[in-house]
Design an enzyme around this catalytic site. Structure first.
Site, short mmCIF file in Angstrom:
data_model
loop_
_atom_site.label_atom_id
_atom_site.label_comp_id
_atom_site.label_asym_id
_atom_site.label_seq_id
_atom_site.Cartn_x
_atom_site.Cartn_y
_atom_site.Cartn_z
N TYR A 75 50.71 38.57 26.97
CA TYR A 75 49.90 38.35 27.82
C TYR A 75 48.48 38.85 27.35
CZ TYR A 75 46.79 38.35 31.86
OH TYR A 75 45.56 37.96 32.72
N LYS B 240 42.08 49.65 28.74
CA LYS B 240 42.79 50.53 29.42
C LYS B 240 42.37 51.81 29.23
CE LYS B 240 46.42 47.07 30.15
NZ LYS B 240 46.62 46.76 31.41
N ASP C 276 47.01 42.87 19.78
CA ASP C 276 46.49 42.93 21.16
C ASP C 276 46.88 44.39 21.51
OD1 ASP C 276 46.13 41.19 24.09
OD2 ASP C 276 46.07 43.27 23.76
P1 KE4 Z 1 42.15 42.62 31.48
O1 KE4 Z 1 41.50 41.19 31.39
O2 KE4 Z 1 43.15 42.54 32.72
O3 KE4 Z 1 41.40 43.89 31.37
O4 KE4 Z 1 43.28 42.77 30.16
C1 KE4 Z 1 44.05 41.74 29.85
C2 KE4 Z 1 45.12 42.05 28.96
C3 KE4 Z 1 45.14 41.92 27.75
N1 KE4 Z 1 45.88 42.28 26.80
C4 KE4 Z 1 47.37 42.90 27.24
C5 KE4 Z 1 48.33 43.35 26.21
C6 KE4 Z 1 47.29 43.26 28.75
O5 KE4 Z 1 48.38 43.97 29.19
C7 KE4 Z 1 46.27 42.86 29.40
C8 KE4 Z 1 46.22 43.27 30.86
N2 KE4 Z 1 47.27 43.86 31.53
C9 KE4 Z 1 47.90 43.40 32.70
C10 KE4 Z 1 49.08 44.21 32.89
N3 KE4 Z 1 50.20 43.47 32.60
C11 KE4 Z 1 46.83 43.80 33.95
C12 KE4 Z 1 47.36 43.92 35.11
C13 KE4 Z 1 46.84 42.96 35.98
O6 KE4 Z 1 46.53 41.91 35.61
O7 KE4 Z 1 46.21 43.17 37.34
#
Ligand code: KE4
Length: 438
Positions: free
Chosen positions: A144, A267, A239
């Site tokens: 993701y 994060k 990533d």
């Molecule tokens: P954001 O756009 O949510 O800040 O980041 C996206 C993203 C990109 N790359 C990785 C490896 C990630 O884990 C994430 C976002 N992680 C999720 C948890 N599985 C955020 C939680 C959510 O979507 O509420």
């Protein structure tokens, strides 16, 4: 808080926000039950609106590696707020965070701040496509990288499949140049690059996957990605939004001794405020506007309070003691989860890297999305309910990683593990032979 009070707040929320949440996973659709409405966080704990305290393993899905409201971070943010919130200009604190990241991550010569991991990943892919003048991007099923159209590609059937729109509203054209391979399938990577390597702009990969549950790379997987991309003139994008500064001060890439061309961060580098970044080789980053033609921008990018938080977090992590503590806590929880599975007779397995951990129920080995999808999600939902009842706040999905922070104590971990063991005992009694391994 009582379920009825949470339910009242949830109903209020659902009237004005889709699903009553600002991000889907928070709605507990995968595990059921009424999501607690959280009022505060302190150290390793969160407190819901009714005053009930939970040991927190969500940690805002990764940012709070030091726990909630670490004094040095709060103090740094408060001090910055006294000077102002946002200026639309470079600030010294922003330069300070950029310098810390460049000093910490060997593969990063320059960095650009953005406001979310989604922005970081979409910008890194745009940059890679511009730098190579190629369109094809390879990602992995279960990986993701945020919700930008080109990366919301679901894996079709078969091994190397052209991406299928992962959501309504994503046009087929947006994912037509996105190829999806099985994670950890080194042979599939070799085969694709033998056939189409010269067409690939970039491979984007979570060096340790966290979005299908925690799934570590198998030996040879990451080195193969580095080798075949370098050999074909493609770029390798790590990533590390979740793993960056969580698994090591130099990122997961320092653990596996791989130098990607570009890295996405998020994060931890914002300490819970909205910060993400992409960075990498100077020759690539200097293609980003205004140095070069690749456009990317953001009103609140480099937000000073968020930069101040990030500097304080990285300064607390730099000595390395935090990672030793997190590894000790990680070993403890992994051993306790594995022991509980063994004693209960319920089939399952535990994947862990550092302070990212996922117990999979009903499946004895998970090395890719197909493996994770063989897990018994109904049984996981029962485990999650037991955690909530025991005052443990864990991500409400089998396909999320649980997190540890330096504020967790051994007794916090033991409490989480005891609730897990209790749930397995009840599961074992209810499922003849326990959750059968699949
Ligand atoms: P954001 O756009 O949510 O800040 O980041 C996206 C993203 C990109 N790359 C990785 C490896 C990630 O884990 C994430 C976002 N992680 C999720 C948890 N599985 C955020 C939680 C959510 O979507 O509420």
């Amino acid at each position: 808080m009582s379920d009825s009070a949470d339910r009242a707040l949830q109903e209020r929320a659902e009237r004005v926000m889709p699903g009553g949440v600002s991000s889907p996973v928070r709605a507990y659709r995968a595990t059921g039950g009424v999501p607690p409405v959280i009022a505060s966080g302190e150290g390793a704990y969160v407190v819901d609106s009714g005053g009930r305290r939970y040991v927190d393993h969500v940690l805002a899905y990764g940012p709070h590696i030091l726990g909630h409201n670490p004094p040095a971070v709060v103090q740094a943010v408060r001090a910055q707020l006294d000077h102002g919130i946002a200026f639309g200009a470079t600030t010294e604190v922003e330069i300070g965070l950029a310098e810390r990241i460049v000093a910490a991550v060997a593969s990063i010569d320059m960095v650009r701040f953005v406001n979310s991991g989604t922005e970081a990943a979409m910008s890194a892919v745009r940059l890679a496509r511009a730098a190579t003048r190629r369109d094809l991007v390879v990602k992995f099923a279960g990986g993701y990288h945020g919700h930008a159209d080109a990366l919301l590609a679901a894996a079709g059937s078969g091994v190397a499949t052209l991406g299928l729109p992962g959501s309504p509203g994503v046009p087929a054209a947006a994912v037509a140049a996105t190829l999806v391979l099985p994670y950890n399938d080194t042979a599939a990577v070799e085969d694709l690059f033998a056939r189409r390597g010269e067409q690939v702009a970039a491979v984007i990969v979570e060096p340790v996957a966290g979005n299908m549950g925690c799934v570590p790379p198998v030996a040879g997987f990451l080195p193969t990605l580095r080798r075949v991309t370098a050999a074909s003139g493609s770029l390798l994008i790590f990533d590390e939004v979740m793993t960056g500064f969580r698994l090591a001060y130099g990122g997961a890439q320092s653990l596996f001794d791989i130098r990607p061309d570009l890295t996405c961060l998020g994060k931890v580098i914002g300490g819970g405020l909205a910060v993400a970044a992409y960075g990498g080789r100077r020759d690539l980053m200097e293609l980003v506007a205004p140095s070069g033609p690749v456009y990317q921008a953001g009103t609140l990018s480099g937000s000073p309070p968020a930069m101040a938080a990030g500097c304080a977090v990285l300064d607390a992590l730099a000595g390395g003691a935090a990672y030793a503590r997190l590894e000790k806590l990680g070993r403890r929880i992994e051993a306790a989860f594995s022991g509980a599975l063994g004693e209960s007779g319920v089939a399952g397995s535990v994947n862990r890297v550092g302070s990212m951990v996922t117990p999979f129920i009903g499946v004895t080995e998970v090395r890719d999305l197909a493996g994770a999808q063989r897990a018994d999600t109904t049984a996981f939902a029962q485990v999650h309910r037991a955690w909530l009842d025991a005052g443990v706040f864990w991500p409400p999905s089998q396909f999320e990683a649980g997190f540890l922070c330096t504020a967790h104590t051994d007794s916090d971990v033991d409490r989480t593990a005891a609730a897990f063991a209790g749930a397995l005992t009840r599961l074992s009694a209810s499922l003849p032979g326990g959750a059968a391994a699949r």
